[in-house]
Motif scaffolding. Structure first.
Motif: not given
Ligand SMILES: [Zn+2]
Length: 185
Positions: A78-90
Motif C-alpha cells: 500500500e501507499s503511505v496515503e492508503e495506510a493513513a486512510q486505512r488506519e483512520v478507518r480501522e
C-alpha cells in the motif's frame, strides 16, 4: 534475530558488517543473504470537522484509556496515503480524505518513521475498531492534554491549533528525542 537463514537454512546467522556494506546486520555466512532491518513507517492523520479535532481513546495495552491520533504501521503493497486512510478507518470507523502531509518525523531509538497527514471527514457510518474504546471530536479548549501520552502528539496538536486560527498549514519534518520532536524550522 532470525536463527536460520530464510534462503538456505544455514544456522546460525552471523552478526557484523557484511563485506562491502556500511552497517552491522544479521547475515548468512553460507549463502550471503542479508537480513535487512530498516525503519518501519507509521501513518496517521489529524482529522478536523468545523474546528473540532478527532482523537481516539486507546482500548488495548499499552496505556489503555489515553488519547491519541489514529495511526498505525504501513502494510506491504500500500501507499503511505492508503495506510493513513486505512488506519483512520480501522481505528475510528471514519472514511477520510487524505489532504497534505503535516508532520514527518523519525524516531531513531525505536527505528520508526511517522508520517501524519491532514485529513477531512468524508463519511462516518461505522463504529471504531477493537483497538479503540471510543472516538471523540474535541474543541481545542476541551482537549484532554493530560491524558495524551505522547509529547510528540501534543506538539503536533498544539501547532495545528495555532495554525488553524490563520487557516494556513505548514509541512514539518523533524526527529524525536525523549518524546519531543525537534522540527527543522
Ligand atoms: Zn543462507
Amino acid at each position: 534475530m532470525q536463527h536460520y537463514c530464510c534462503r538456505c537454512g544455514h544456522h546460525p546467522l552471523a552478526h557484523g558488517v557484511p563485506e562491502g556494506d556500511t552497517h552491522e546486520r544479521d547475515y548468512c555466512s553460507a549463502c550471503g543473504y542479508v537480513d535487512y532491518d530498516n525503519p518501519r513507517v507509521i501513518a496517521g492523520a489529524i482529522i478536523e470537522r468545523e474546528g473540532n479535532l478527532l482523537l481516539c481513546q486507546r482500548g488495548i495495552p499499552p496505556r489503555v484509556g489515553t488519547w491519541t491520533l489514529p495511526a498505525g504501521f504501513m502494510e506491504r503493497g500500500e501507499s503511505v496515503e492508503e495506510a493513513a486512510q486505512r488506519e483512520v478507518r480501522e481505528e475510528t470507523g471514519i472514511h477520510a480524505e487524505i489532504l497534505t502531509p503535516y508532520s514527518i518525523f523519525s524516531v531513531p531509538p525505536t527505528n520508526e518513521l511517522y508520517i501524519i497527514y491532514r485529513a477531512r471527514l468524508l463519511e462516518w457510518n461505522d463504529p471504531p475498531g477493537h483497538e479503540t474504546l471510543t472516538v471523540k471530536w474535541f474543541r481545542a479548549e476541551d482537549i484532554p492534554w493530560d491524558t495524551i501520552f505522547y509529547p510528540a502528539i501534543r506538539q503536533i496538536l498544539e501547532r495545528y491549533i495555532d495554525e488553524h486560527a490563520g487557516g494556513t498549514y505548514g509541512i514539518y519534518s523533524g526527529s524525536m528525542d525523549n518524546g519531543t520532536i525537534h522540527f527543522m524550522r
